[in-house]
Enzyme design. Structure first.
Site, PDB file in Angstrom:
ATOM      1  N   GLY A  32       0.828  -1.206   0.000  1.00 24.60           N
ATOM      2  CA  GLY A  32       0.000   0.000   0.000  1.00 24.60           C
ATOM      3  C   GLY A  32       0.859   1.252   0.000  1.00 24.60           C
ATOM      4  N   ASP A  92       0.605   1.337   8.540  1.00 25.05           N
ATOM      5  CA  ASP A  92       0.104   0.509   9.640  1.00 25.05           C
ATOM      6  C   ASP A  92       1.081   0.451  10.815  1.00 25.05           C
ATOM      7  OD1 ASP A  92      -2.247  -0.152   8.329  1.00 25.05           O
ATOM      8  OD2 ASP A  92      -1.276  -1.774   7.225  1.00 25.05           O
ATOM      9  N   ARG A 105      -6.140  -3.412   9.924  1.00 17.67           N
ATOM     10  CA  ARG A 105      -6.885  -4.665  10.046  1.00 17.67           C
ATOM     11  C   ARG A 105      -6.537  -5.364  11.360  1.00 17.67           C
ATOM     12  NH1 ARG A 105     -11.353  -5.604   7.660  1.00 17.67           N
ATOM     13  NH2 ARG A 105     -11.075  -7.813   7.266  1.00 17.67           N
TER      14      ARG A 105
END
Lengths: 403, 403
Positions: B11, B140, B186
């Site tokens: 990403g 993240d 996530r």
């Protein structure tokens, strides 16, 4: 000497506090104005006498730039339309109590309705010592007469910026896909049109732009995408939240009945989410709908310099008008003819503005109803020009709290 | 003289191109490196020999700052994990063809897996003249060993900024309401935790923060909100997209079966939209779920100065390591003890990082599982510090296109 009362109303913008700065500054500079009051939550604050002395809250000059870069309405807001004559009487009585000679109301259509009703009431009752002035703001840019509205330029700059960023992000993979970005605007497509500004030397901008001004056909939409996907892999599509089909039904309404999951919860999805589902079914490619939501109206970290300067000037002009004895008017921007962007500020009778809605002219939308013209781009481009030198408090922008 | 190959994977982030700038700059300065190649779409570009000469695309020094502020992966990206030994052989053969002596791969867990596999393959085959180095990036922040990951600081700054703006916007009306903001993540709650940075002198920050590291209970969530609504009218709630209940099921999955409307379309809603529906039912107040979506990983207009500087330094350090003969390593940030933020850069054996995931330590989450601790705030605050002096092309940031 009389006092000044300022209030803010309707949906916040990134520039509504810059207008407050303009009004406050001119009010402060005038020897004809004694106290500068702020009403909390618009006209609701007048009814509740929730009124504060702004000179006690705003330090000069330090706080002026800080207030100007603070997002959302620093005096709070409301969505309240005066309906009854006794309400008007009550407002004027409270104005008398606070010795208000000048009431400046910053807002959109609904707020201009209040300006119209209050000023008509005063006229009918031969009250001549209270001046009522409207100052425009709205990210929707849907007020009549004025060339554009403060708040719109900053929102448009935000839209142009994030469309470019999302385009870059969407194109990093070598896969086919459609990204739908849903932009605010129930009835007017101005802000959605600003996505065209994402077209630059290093970015392509959106492939399609769908506005509420043109009947939306899901079939034509799918055809548009299918044809474009023959030429390129990654599509960016701008839609207004308020696109409607020819029966006048909002596209978003087609998803409203979506009710269930095992607990029977009800989901409300927007037009973008609905079209995401349709594309998944009819085309079957990767698709992502992005709803920008509140971010487009409160992104004060990305103000347009032009917008902020104009917002302040309009606020100041409102004070000049009030001091010159004007009432029942809104200050408006008039774009001058010529090669370079330049504006004049005018006073407009409020009856020309209140409860009217300026839509995108059909001549600025292409024949297929899926893009805007060069005239639109030329109209929009100057409005997002210029950056703000922000004041930081450590790592993030400094804000002010007035109440 | 050998050539350098750079690729980007996973990403995109706002800092991944700053790392590319760091690698390119050090590669350009070294007399031991001849050509600087970029592979388009990560390792996929190697297989397809979609490889470009970066020196022909990047002008020095003009383009360095422009590349650094360009959002998303300028070399394109991929999500590809090498599975078979013959793929490794093929990669090395193509490296030979291009005379690659140094391969620097910028990415997250999956990309570090590629670094590990390639370097092990070389070791087993006694290939000593190709150095394989990983450079971390991920919003993240879930890579092991390194104190934090480039890209995270800018995403965290974006989260802190928009939480403050949305808080201001949400509080302008005098009504009760809950705003849920769903943040990416996530399995790891680092980015959602960054919402705590919205707490400042002039803003309160979120009332609750729910992370994937703690079992989520809808009942407790509703209790939390009901209790808080007794104290204040307007709540801001941060949730990770990946919150799960104690059975391990993602909360977002509870809405996945939402299928219908009159045409039978299928809607996929996130955890926020699900909770919006639940609050509507159980509390009945105004509620709005905002999914920030791609904006949090591509908002290059709001980079953290610290993040960008570190991203560049890590890229440069990768070249120094490669030239010193290191391989099968990732460069990592180590925070120094002391009152002021200061870092060292280390080389870490790739086996310590690949396919591992660093989660938020439970000791940094409060007992109730609905907020983070001061330690978290102290850890995060320095990472969003500092602004970038951007280069503009007219009204908007200037970008570069490499392919």
């Amino acid at each position: 000497m009389r006092n000044l009362l300022i209030a803010q109303s309707g949906g916040p913008t990134s520039a509504i506090n810059a207008t407050l700065v303009g009004i406050f500054t001119a009010g402060y500079l005038s020897n004809k104005i004694e106290k500068i009051y702020g009403s909390i939550n618009g006209i609701e604050g007048v009814f509740k006498k929730n009124i504060i002395d702004l000179r006690e809250k705003i330090k000069i000059p330090t706080d002026l730039d800080i207030l100007s870069q603070t997002p959302a309405a620093a005096l709070g807001s409301c969505r309240y339309k005066i309906q009854k004559a006794e309400e008007l009487k009550k407002v004027i009585n409270i104005f008398r109590e606070y010795n208000i000679g000048y009431f400046l109301y910053i807002g959109g259509n609904d707020s201009m309705d209040t300006v119209e009703k209050l000023s008509k009431y005063c006229k009918n009752k031969k009250i001549e010592d209270i001046k009522i002035i409207g100052i425009p703001k709205t990210i929707d840019n849907d007020l009549e007469v004025t060339d554009h509205c403060p708040g719109f330029g900053s929102a448009a700059k935000y839209i142009a910026t994030i469309f470019r960023e999302i385009e870059r992000d969407s194109k990093v993979y070598s896969k086919t896909g459609v990204t739908i970005i849903e932009v605010m605007g129930r009835n007017a497509g101005w802000l959605t049109s600003a996505s065209i500004l994402a077209n630059s030397e290093e970015t392509e901008g959106p492939d399609f732009i769908y506005l509420p001004e043109v009947d939306f056909s899901v079939e034509n939409f799918i055809e548009d995408l299918k044809n474009k996907l023959k030429e390129k892999k990654c599509l960016i599509v701008a839609i207004s939240e308020g696109i409607k089909d020819k029966s006048g039904k909002y596209i978003s309404e087609y998803s409203r009945i979506c009710k269930q999951d095992e607990f029977g919860h009800k989901y409300i999805a927007g037009a973008g989410k609905y079209l995401e589902a349709v594309i998944g079914e009819k085309i079957g490619c990767r698709v992502r709908a992005i709803e920008i939501n509140l971010l487009q109206r409160c992104s004060a970290h990305l103000q347009s310099g032009t917008d902020i300067k104009e917002a302040k000037l309009l606020g100041m002009k409102g004070i000049f008008g009030a001091l010159e004895g004007k009432t029942g008017i809104m200050v408006a921007l008039k774009r001058k003819e010529g090669k370079y962007y330049d504006i004049d500020i005018e006073y407009i009778d409020i009856s020309q503005i209140a409860n009217k809605e300026k839509k995108v002219p059909l001549s600025w939308i292409n024949k297929q109803g899926n893009f805007v013209t060069n005239e639109m781009e030329e109209y929009l481009r100057p409005l997002i020009s210029g950056e703000i030198k922000n004041v930081y408090d450590g790592e993030l922008l400094k804000y002010i709290t007035l109440y």
